[in-house]
Design an enzyme around this catalytic site. Sequence first.
Site, PDB file in Angstrom:
ATOM      1  N   PHE A 233       8.277   1.020  -7.507  1.00 50.97           N
ATOM      2  CA  PHE A 233       8.923   0.935  -8.848  1.00 50.97           C
ATOM      3  C   PHE A 233       8.224   2.879  -8.956  1.00 50.97           C
ATOM      4  O   PHE A 233       6.678   3.266  -8.415  1.00 50.97           O
ATOM      5  CB  PHE A 233       7.784   0.885  -9.802  1.00 50.97           C
ATOM      6  CG  PHE A 233       8.444  -0.499  -9.594  1.00 50.97           C
ATOM      7  CD1 PHE A 233       8.953  -0.895 -11.361  1.00 50.97           C
ATOM      8  CD2 PHE A 233       8.268  -1.794  -9.652  1.00 50.97           C
ATOM      9  CE1 PHE A 233      10.064  -2.145 -11.506  1.00 50.97           C
ATOM     10  CE2 PHE A 233       8.955  -3.204  -9.945  1.00 50.97           C
ATOM     11  CZ  PHE A 233       9.469  -3.261 -10.907  1.00 50.97           C
TER      12      PHE A 233
ATOM     13  N   HIS B 219       5.527   0.117 -15.753  1.00 49.24           N
ATOM     14  CA  HIS B 219       6.890  -0.224 -14.500  1.00 49.24           C
ATOM     15  C   HIS B 219       8.666   0.583 -15.367  1.00 49.24           C
ATOM     16  O   HIS B 219       9.741   0.274 -15.622  1.00 49.24           O
ATOM     17  CB  HIS B 219       6.920  -1.706 -14.468  1.00 49.24           C
ATOM     18  CG  HIS B 219       5.477  -2.382 -13.694  1.00 49.24           C
ATOM     19  ND1 HIS B 219       5.164  -2.779 -13.998  1.00 49.24           N
ATOM     20  CD2 HIS B 219       6.539  -2.616 -12.462  1.00 49.24           C
ATOM     21  CE1 HIS B 219       3.964  -3.005 -13.551  1.00 49.24           C
ATOM     22  NE2 HIS B 219       4.748  -3.145 -12.458  1.00 49.24           N
TER      23      HIS B 219
ATOM     24  N   SER C 130       1.312  -0.995  -0.180  1.00 47.57           N
ATOM     25  CA  SER C 130      -0.246  -0.419   0.299  1.00 47.57           C
ATOM     26  C   SER C 130       0.827   1.003   0.167  1.00 47.57           C
ATOM     27  O   SER C 130       1.690   1.643   0.758  1.00 47.57           O
ATOM     28  CB  SER C 130      -1.241   0.298   1.625  1.00 47.57           C
ATOM     29  OG  SER C 130      -1.161   1.431   1.754  1.00 47.57           O
ATOM     30  N   GLU C 131       1.011   1.922  -1.126  1.00 51.16           N
ATOM     31  CA  GLU C 131       1.433   2.713  -1.302  1.00 51.16           C
ATOM     32  C   GLU C 131       1.519   4.172  -0.345  1.00 51.16           C
ATOM     33  O   GLU C 131       2.182   4.919   0.598  1.00 51.16           O
ATOM     34  CB  GLU C 131       1.782   3.257  -2.916  1.00 51.16           C
ATOM     35  CG  GLU C 131       2.857   2.791  -3.335  1.00 51.16           C
ATOM     36  CD  GLU C 131       2.272   1.408  -3.987  1.00 51.16           C
ATOM     37  OE1 GLU C 131       2.967   0.479  -4.597  1.00 51.16           O
ATOM     38  OE2 GLU C 131       0.910   0.899  -4.051  1.00 51.16           O
TER      39      GLU C 131
END
Length: 325
Positions: free
Chosen positions: A83, A129, A59-60
């Site tokens: 990333f 990505h 969870s960014e």
Amino acid sequence: MAQLTYREAVRRALAQEMRRDERVVFLGEDVAAAGGVFKATPGLLEEFGPRRVRDTPISEQAILGAAMGAAMTGLRPVAEIMFSDFLAVCWDIVANQIAKTRYMTDGQISLPLVIRAANGGGLRFGAQHSQSVENWAMAVPGLKVVAPSSPADLIGLFAAAVRDPDPVLFFEQKSLYPVRGEVPDGELLDTLGTARVLRTGADATLVALAAMVPRALAAAELLAADGIDCTVVDLRSLVPLDVTTVLDAVAATGRLFTVEENPRLCGWGAEVASLAAEEAYDALTGPIVRITTPHIPLPAADTLEDLAMPSTWRIANTVRESLGQ
């Protein structure tokens, strides 16, 4: 003096700052026991323990929310976003909260935190990505933006980022992870907002960033064989931007070429070109030329990705044609 890879430099940089300051903590997905998805952080958990090196959920938003709270309450967190593309998932926290809190609180709250992210293309990861997103961050007031091209610069600039009172986005070009370079012994500390002239020449100035720096240097060597002598400037950081070094180099050669991995539209080179046109116009002897990736999603196919990104050959050929040789 040691020979380290860019990947090994990441670990040394983190360890240096964590040994120096107990307030420095490190968190992200798989950064602890696994040593990071790019194997850039092995051994940190064993040395500093689970209180200071923490694996997080996928969870960014949670990673950066926790980092922001930690910075507000006296720690100096380093948060890894696996990333750089995934910054899109938590961009509100970055652009509207982290970047603006010091301003909105009239300096009562500072956010001394670093957000590390693997950035850019060249490894066949595909469009979601492989993006080079430093321009996203450059456009947001309140953020500092760093993108080193060598192991030694990585360590010194990372130390400066950790010790800075403001939030810093620290982009590591992932195709550079295996690249080796000489790194001095002992503690390294550099200065944010300082470009570095890596090569001097009289005919043209090439300004590059991150993975484009070694390509620009290689192109300069090809051009030297044709009698074209180039200066190569490694910007190293976009915010602060070392305008003086760039303009001095342009004044000495009369020509400016930017070498950018990011998509062409609104790339950092447009800002550099604008500054040169405004402040060094009388020194220019020809048009400013931007060598960029086209404004397209980066392909995963090897031949197409190589074609899209500025190559050593394309850099050299563009300079050669622009100079009429």
